[in-house]
Design a protein around this motif. Structure first.
Motif, PDB file in Angstrom:
ATOM      1  N   HIS A 124       0.854  -1.207   0.000  1.00 21.19           N
ATOM      2  CA  HIS A 124       0.000   0.000   0.000  1.00 21.19           C
ATOM      3  C   HIS A 124       0.881   1.245   0.000  1.00 21.19           C
ATOM      4  O   HIS A 124       2.074   1.173   0.289  1.00 21.19           O
ATOM      5  CB  HIS A 124      -0.931   0.000   1.218  1.00 21.19           C
TER       6      HIS A 124
ATOM      7  N   ASP B 298       6.509   1.787   5.675  1.00 21.49           N
ATOM      8  CA  ASP B 298       5.313   0.962   5.905  1.00 21.49           C
ATOM      9  C   ASP B 298       4.381   1.092   4.709  1.00 21.49           C
ATOM     10  O   ASP B 298       3.680   2.098   4.568  1.00 21.49           O
ATOM     11  CB  ASP B 298       4.636   1.445   7.196  1.00 21.49           C
ATOM     12  N   GLY B 299       4.454   0.112   3.838  1.00 19.44           N
ATOM     13  CA  GLY B 299       3.626   0.108   2.612  1.00 19.44           C
ATOM     14  C   GLY B 299       4.482   0.340   1.385  1.00 19.44           C
ATOM     15  O   GLY B 299       4.713  -0.603   0.603  1.00 19.44           O
TER      16      GLY B 299
ATOM     17  N   GLU C 136      -5.103   1.025   3.206  1.00 18.02           N
ATOM     18  CA  GLU C 136      -4.677  -0.092   4.074  1.00 18.02           C
ATOM     19  C   GLU C 136      -4.672   0.358   5.529  1.00 18.02           C
ATOM     20  O   GLU C 136      -5.073  -0.385   6.425  1.00 18.02           O
ATOM     21  CB  GLU C 136      -3.282  -0.565   3.675  1.00 18.02           C
ATOM     22  N   GLU C 137      -4.214   1.574   5.792  1.00 14.64           N
ATOM     23  CA  GLU C 137      -4.110   2.003   7.194  1.00 14.64           C
ATOM     24  C   GLU C 137      -5.464   2.350   7.802  1.00 14.64           C
ATOM     25  O   GLU C 137      -5.594   2.430   9.022  1.00 14.64           O
ATOM     26  CB  GLU C 137      -3.194   3.240   7.293  1.00 14.64           C
TER      27      GLU C 137
ATOM     28  N   HIS D  62       7.255  -6.290   3.408  1.00 16.20           N
ATOM     29  CA  HIS D  62       6.910  -5.174   4.314  1.00 16.20           C
ATOM     30  C   HIS D  62       8.055  -4.930   5.278  1.00 16.20           C
ATOM     31  O   HIS D  62       8.767  -5.851   5.666  1.00 16.20           O
ATOM     32  CB  HIS D  62       5.638  -5.557   5.098  1.00 16.20           C
TER      33      HIS D  62
ATOM     34  N   HIS E 167      -2.115  -6.507   7.780  1.00 19.63           N
ATOM     35  CA  HIS E 167      -1.668  -6.262   6.387  1.00 19.63           C
ATOM     36  C   HIS E 167      -2.711  -6.759   5.406  1.00 19.63           C
ATOM     37  O   HIS E 167      -3.525  -7.642   5.731  1.00 19.63           O
ATOM     38  CB  HIS E 167      -0.356  -7.013   6.121  1.00 19.63           C
TER      39      HIS E 167
HETATM   40 MN    MN Z   1       1.563  -1.593   6.205  1.00 23.40          MN
END
Ligand code: MN
Ligand code: HGY
Ligand code: MN
Length: 401
Positions: free
Chosen positions: A78, A89-90, A123-124, A189, A350
């Protein structure tokens, strides 16, 4: 893959969405920043002669080969972030997916199956409140009618946000045909912890994702004047909220679980007024579903007990709940055997956790020396990121031939 070569692509995205001087990112889905991130992805995909498409839920797909063939080997992650989150993160999974396609081609791999890089949206859950919204909608794990009613903190509906990006809100919903064409999904990730650092390993393989839930607590009391209302006459929801936050910490420690209140909303939020109502969002995670349920029940009971003392009311609503994910399929076993990398669980959710219920799925983690995530201090060395690309290439190469 050299660290320098990884850095070259990484730095073409990293300035986008950097907010303020704390080095954190604000990349919320369907905002202008997100549209720039999406344009970046489309450009990089087209530069690689990949066929780009956007699906009915707004997820982006870059194809090497014909999706209609089926059995696709898909990687990706993401691009959205939590407010002032880290940059890895993503995006690390998306950048690594594009570079893995470069490396497969350089190794002379001729895939027998289509290969794709996917960017899942929201995603978050930082803008509309439901994590992994894009993959949940695709797999039928979230009701599209409910999704259209989701609103951000400014009151903007998801329907308006995706409409503004040119999508038809009425098409939101399950995409079984697309799902059926995926043979394997691998999400790389950044590790959101320090296990790999302690093991001195640059890359790891996921064994499981802890079950986790998000809950909204609404506390109502009696708004009044801060200066003239006697302490004995008050029904202050902030007291019940504060007691609930302290109970969250205590109960989580007793259950060996992780529970957090990181977001509150108070009304009227005035210095010289006793609050009339307050809300708090609980993020709760535990190694198994039974412990998670006990944890949340205990927190709710503590909140209700305190509310009786304060003469306030409390209501709890479950906003999202994800069961435990065990990565035990062939792809994960292959990853664990072939990549010579440690196997470890994670407490972070995730899209791979959502897809795991439908497709043979694996996750790879890249070492994060600080172990910090969802904060600007999240980091990974570009040498480790390059190592992650090589391991991802190894696995995708095995899967697509
Ligand atoms: Mn993530
Ligand atoms: O909240 C999570 O665990 C993930 O980072 N969205
Ligand atoms: Mn995250």
């Amino acid at each position: 893959m050299s660290a320098e070569r990884f850095a070259a692509l990484w730095e073409s995205l990293s300035p986008v969405g950097k907010a303020g001087d704390d080095g954190g990112y604000v990349r919320h889905s369907w905002t202008d920043t997100d549209l720039v991130c999406r344009e970046w992805f489309v450009e990089e995909a087209l530069d690689r002669d990949l066929e780009v498409e956007i699906d009915r839920n707004g997820n982006l797909w870059a194809w090497w080969g014909e999706p209609e063939q089926g059995g696709a080997v898909v990687t990706g992650s993401h691009l959205d972030s939590v407010p002032h989150g880290g940059g890895y993160d993503g995006p690390l999974g998306v950048v690594s997916g594009l570079l893995a396609i470069d490396r497969l081609r350089e190794r002379g791999v001729k895939p027998a199956k289509p290969v794709a890089v996917v960017v899942f949206t929201e995603e978050e859950g930082s803008r509309f409140g439901v994590p992994c919204l894009g993959s949940r909608l695709m797999t039928g794990a979230f009701d599209p009618a409910k999704a259209l009613r989701l609103r951000d903190r400014e009151g903007f509906h998801l329907a308006e946000a995706i409409g503004r990006a040119g999508l038809d809100p009425e098409r939101l919903g399950p995409d079984p045909e697309r799902l059926a064409r995926i043979g394997a999904f691998v999400e790389l990730h950044i590790e959101q912890g320090r296990a790999l650092d302690h093991l001195d390993a640059p890359v790891g393989v996921a064994s499981a994702i802890w079950p986790h839930g998000r809950y909204r607590f609404d506390f109502t009391g009696e708004g009044n004047h801060a200066g003239t209302t006697r302490m004995s006459d008050r029904h202050d929801p902030m007291l019940t909220l504060a007691a609930t936050v302290l109970a969250t910490d205590e109960v989580a420690r007793m259950h060996g679980a992780h529970a957090t209140v990181g977001r509150v909303d108070v009304a009227p939020n005035a210095t010289n007024a006793i609050a009339s109502r307050a809300s708090a969002w609980l993020d709760a995670r535990a190694a198994d579903g039974e412990t998670l349920q006990k944890l949340v029940d205990a927190i709710r009971q503590r909140a209700e007990r305190r509310a009786r003392l304060d003469g306030t009311q409390v209501a709890m609503a479950t906003e999202s709940l994800t069961g435990e994910v065990a990565f035990t399929g062939d792809v994960s076993r292959l990853a664990a055997l072939e990549l010579h990398a440690p196997v470890l669980p994670t407490g972070a959710g995730h899209d791979a956790g959502v897809l795991a219920g439908h497709v043979d799925t694996a996750m790879l983690f890249v070492r994060n020396p600080t172990g910090i995530s969802h904060a600007p201090q999240e980091s990974a060395s570009h040498a480790d990121c390059a190592a992650g690309v090589e391991k991802l290439t190894d696995l995708l190469g095995r899967l697509c031939q």
